[in-house]
Motif scaffolding. Structure first.
Motif, short mmCIF file in Angstrom:
data_model
loop_
_atom_site.label_atom_id
_atom_site.label_comp_id
_atom_site.label_asym_id
_atom_site.label_seq_id
_atom_site.Cartn_x
_atom_site.Cartn_y
_atom_site.Cartn_z
N VAL A 82 7.04 64.78 31.45
CA VAL A 82 8.01 65.37 32.38
C VAL A 82 7.58 65.05 33.80
CG1 VAL A 82 8.98 67.52 33.28
CG2 VAL A 82 8.71 67.21 30.81
N TYR A 138 14.80 68.83 28.31
CA TYR A 138 14.26 67.48 28.38
C TYR A 138 15.39 66.46 28.36
CZ TYR A 138 11.11 63.56 27.86
OH TYR A 138 10.41 62.41 28.10
N ASN A 142 7.43 68.14 26.13
CA ASN A 142 7.47 69.15 27.19
C ASN A 142 6.06 69.37 27.74
OD1 ASN A 142 10.02 70.73 25.41
ND2 ASN A 142 10.28 70.04 27.49
N ASN A 143 5.54 68.35 28.41
CA ASN A 143 4.20 68.41 28.98
C ASN A 143 4.17 67.62 30.28
OD1 ASN A 143 3.18 65.56 28.50
ND2 ASN A 143 3.87 66.12 26.45
N PRO A 144 3.16 67.82 31.11
CA PRO A 144 3.10 67.15 32.41
C PRO A 144 2.99 65.62 32.34
CG PRO A 144 1.63 69.04 32.38
CD PRO A 144 2.10 68.83 30.97
N THR A 145 2.62 65.07 31.20
CA THR A 145 2.53 63.61 31.08
C THR A 145 3.91 62.98 30.97
OG1 THR A 145 0.41 63.82 29.98
CG2 THR A 145 1.56 61.74 29.69
N THR A 184 11.11 70.76 31.23
CA THR A 184 10.12 71.82 31.39
C THR A 184 8.80 71.35 30.79
OG1 THR A 184 10.81 72.79 29.27
CG2 THR A 184 11.81 73.70 31.27
N THR A 185 7.72 71.96 31.22
CA THR A 185 6.39 71.60 30.71
C THR A 185 5.78 72.74 29.90
OG1 THR A 185 5.41 72.31 32.79
CG2 THR A 185 5.92 69.96 32.57
N ASN A 186 6.63 73.47 29.18
CA ASN A 186 6.18 74.66 28.46
C ASN A 186 5.72 74.37 27.03
OD1 ASN A 186 8.67 74.11 27.36
ND2 ASN A 186 9.62 76.03 28.00
#
Length: 157
Positions: free
Chosen positions: A64, A148, A59-62, A51-53
């Motif tokens: 995940v 993750y 848990n971030n777009p970089t 998740t990117t929450n």
């Protein structure tokens, strides 16, 4: 890798591509780790799964690359080719929350890491467990809030 491989050798990098994966309800597809199990309809993705929450630092777009919903299991499979002369492989990774790890259809480890424990997957296997071409399969189990999964495999001689 060439016959004169220098060890340790990274067999599978973190954030690697080429993973067959499927998100299922807890306990779904119980025999997914068997080499004969067909995954031809499964999508192909890149680690990290999650998740990117922002629950954990990764848990971030970089970090995940492939989404994984909370309160589900993520089934992942990847071929694993080890260089000639390998005596051990080391599987190191992060899982939130739990993971069952299989090599060539046999369970080689089970991890209950709790929340965001980097390096919770930490397994060393001797040559009797693997061959030149192998199947690594992992069931990631999430218990809520954030997910993750990301692993790296190194070979040593």
């Amino acid at each position: 890798p060439p016959r004169s491989t220098l060890f340790p050798y990274t067999t599978l990098f973190r954030s690697s591509t080429g993973w067959k994966y499927k998100q299922v309800a807890h306990g779904g597809d119980p025999t997914f780790y068997q080499p004969s199990y067909s995954v031809s309809s499964w999508p192909v993705g890149q680690e990290g799964f999650g998740t990117t929450n922002g629950v954990c630092s990764w848990n971030n777009p970089t970090t995940v690359k492939t989404p994984w919903d909370v309160n589900t299991d993520m089934l992942v499979r990847h071929s694993l080719n080890v260089p000639s002369g390998t005596k051990e492989i080391h599987i190191l990774g992060t899982i939130d929350n739990n993971a069952d790890i299989y090599l060539n259809g046999k369970e080689v480890g089970s991890v209950q890491s709790g929340d965001c424990a980097a390096g919770a997957i930490n397994i060393t296997l001797r040559m009797c467990h693997f061959k030149a071409s192998n199947l690594l399969a992992i069931r990631g189990i999430d218990l809520g809030v954030g997910t993750y999964l990301n692993v790296e495999v190194t070979s040593s001689g």
